[in-house]
Design a protein around this motif. Structure first.
Motif, mmCIF file in Angstrom:
data_model
loop_
_atom_site.group_PDB
_atom_site.id
_atom_site.type_symbol
_atom_site.label_atom_id
_atom_site.label_comp_id
_atom_site.label_asym_id
_atom_site.label_seq_id
_atom_site.Cartn_x
_atom_site.Cartn_y
_atom_site.Cartn_z
ATOM 1 N N LEU A 1 0.819 -1.206 0.000
ATOM 2 C CA LEU A 1 0.000 0.000 0.000
ATOM 3 C C LEU A 1 0.855 1.259 0.000
ATOM 4 C CD1 LEU A 1 -2.836 -0.919 2.540
ATOM 5 C CD2 LEU A 1 -3.068 -0.588 0.069
ATOM 6 N N HIS A 2 1.935 1.218 0.770
ATOM 7 C CA HIS A 2 2.814 2.386 0.868
ATOM 8 C C HIS A 2 3.308 2.812 -0.511
ATOM 9 C CE1 HIS A 2 6.769 4.297 2.524
ATOM 10 N NE2 HIS A 2 5.851 5.200 2.277
ATOM 11 N N HIS A 3 3.847 1.864 -1.256
ATOM 12 C CA HIS A 3 4.356 2.189 -2.589
ATOM 13 C C HIS A 3 3.212 2.315 -3.600
ATOM 14 C CE1 HIS A 3 7.245 2.518 -5.821
ATOM 15 N NE2 HIS A 3 6.587 1.596 -6.489
ATOM 16 N N GLY A 4 2.170 1.492 -3.427
ATOM 17 C CA GLY A 4 1.066 1.499 -4.382
ATOM 18 C C GLY A 4 0.298 2.809 -4.393
ATOM 19 N N PHE B 1 2.127 6.406 3.559
ATOM 20 C CA PHE B 1 2.721 5.833 4.769
ATOM 21 C C PHE B 1 1.695 5.703 5.891
ATOM 22 C CE2 PHE B 1 4.751 6.468 8.927
ATOM 23 C CZ PHE B 1 5.605 5.370 8.947
ATOM 24 N N VAL B 2 0.893 6.751 6.098
ATOM 25 C CA VAL B 2 -0.102 6.737 7.178
ATOM 26 C C VAL B 2 -1.150 5.649 6.942
ATOM 27 C CG1 VAL B 2 -1.965 8.050 8.266
ATOM 28 C CG2 VAL B 2 0.231 9.158 7.812
ATOM 29 N N ALA C 1 -0.861 2.946 5.071
ATOM 30 C CA ALA C 1 -0.209 1.634 5.189
ATOM 31 C C ALA C 1 -0.026 1.254 6.649
ATOM 32 C CB ALA C 1 1.143 1.662 4.484
ATOM 33 N N LEU C 2 0.357 2.212 7.482
ATOM 34 C CA LEU C 2 0.549 1.952 8.911
ATOM 35 C C LEU C 2 -0.776 1.607 9.590
ATOM 36 C CD1 LEU C 2 2.689 1.967 11.180
ATOM 37 C CD2 LEU C 2 2.069 4.354 11.613
ATOM 38 N N ILE C 3 -1.813 2.381 9.283
ATOM 39 C CA ILE C 3 -3.136 2.139 9.882
ATOM 40 C C ILE C 3 -3.631 0.743 9.525
ATOM 41 C CG2 ILE C 3 -5.579 2.798 9.768
ATOM 42 C CD1 ILE C 3 -4.647 5.711 9.505
ATOM 43 N N VAL C 4 -3.507 0.378 8.250
ATOM 44 C CA VAL C 4 -4.022 -0.913 7.790
ATOM 45 C C VAL C 4 -3.238 -2.076 8.396
ATOM 46 C CG1 VAL C 4 -4.264 -2.409 5.766
ATOM 47 C CG2 VAL C 4 -5.029 -0.031 5.662
ATOM 48 N N SER C 5 -1.913 -2.028 8.316
ATOM 49 C CA SER C 5 -1.106 -3.150 8.813
ATOM 50 C C SER C 5 -1.247 -3.318 10.323
ATOM 51 C CB SER C 5 0.365 -2.958 8.428
ATOM 52 O OG SER C 5 0.860 -1.726 8.911
ATOM 53 N N VAL C 6 -1.273 -2.207 11.062
ATOM 54 C CA VAL C 6 -1.439 -2.289 12.519
ATOM 55 C C VAL C 6 -2.866 -2.675 12.867
ATOM 56 C CG1 VAL C 6 -1.417 -0.978 14.678
ATOM 57 C CG2 VAL C 6 0.434 -0.683 13.027
#
Length: 242
Positions: free
Chosen positions: A190-193, A218-219, A221-226
């Protein structure tokens, strides 16, 4: 302006092959960006539903059943869910197809062999996206078999109770580990996408817009993965129990 050549068999000029290929590449990248946005919306909604597990057995199962009842009686039971599933499958096919075609084109374009390979940031990002995407795809197949299509309970328990199936699954440490690794891959993807999609859609025209796109990627991607990792970790820690 695209370079043109005169075709003696036709009255008008025709675009060179490179120009057509360029247009097709843009279309493929646009297809990846739009299908990726569809998946992002689904992922955020799915993460919200998963977090209902912290509210307990009844709250989680009521939410799961509510999803199956949306649209009734105009739609049959689970009708809206199946419409969404078909739409997501179509988006997945578009996303994977575009990714494979673009990757093959990039591979064919690299015809010059170098004695010393220079690993650039773009190359590493491309490799990360490729292998991360494959990891996510394999995990998605297992996830559907585990919770949706096959409903596999590795502990041998019942599969007709969504909350208990979730607890039984993530109570197994290696399944939780697989899930978290997949979520890390999803976050990186997600970060790169999101950054790539912003570029494709023309949202990175200035330095400020580029920085904003990177920050948003970045935000999210962080929200989703966490957010997705909290539930399996909560089960493993004994916070979410039967």
């Amino acid at each position: 302006m695209a370079t043109q050549l005169t075709d003696p068999r036709k009255d008008g000029p025709t675009l060179v092959k490179g120009a057509r290929a360029s247009r097709t590449t843009i279309a493929l990248k646009l297809g990846m960006a739009l299908s990726g946005i569809v998946f992002l919306g689904f992922v955020l909604a799915h993460m919200y539903g998963n977090l209902k597990a912290f509210a307990g057995h009844d709250a989680f199962n009521e939410y799961a059943e509510h999803l199956r009842e949306i649209g009734e009686p105009m739609l049959p039971h689970e009708g809206l869910l199946w419409i969404l599933r078909v739409g997501l499958i179509a988006a997945l096919v578009v996303h994977v197809y575009c990714a494979v075609v673009l990757w093959r084109r990039a591979a064919r374009a690299r015809t010059t062999k170098y004695v010393v390979k220079k690993q650039t940031g773009a190359t590493r990002a491309s490799l990360l996206m490729r292998w991360g995407g494959l990891t996510i795809l394999l995990f998605l197949v297992w996830h559907l078999l585990n919770f949706t299509i096959g409903k596999v309970n590795v502990q041998g328990g019942a599969t007709n109770d969504p909350y208990n199936l979730l607890v039984d699954t993530f109570d197994v440490w290696w399944l939780t580990l697989i899930y978290i690794v997949a979520m890390l891959a999803l976050g990186a993807h997600l970060h790169h996408g999101i950054w790539s999609a912003a570029q494709t859609l023309g949202w990175t025209g200035t330095a400020a817009k580029r920085q904003r796109a990177k920050t948003i990627g970045f935000v999210i991607a962080l929200i989703v993965s966490v957010g997705f990792s909290l539930v399996p970790l909560g089960v493993l820690a004994g916070i979410i129990t039967k």
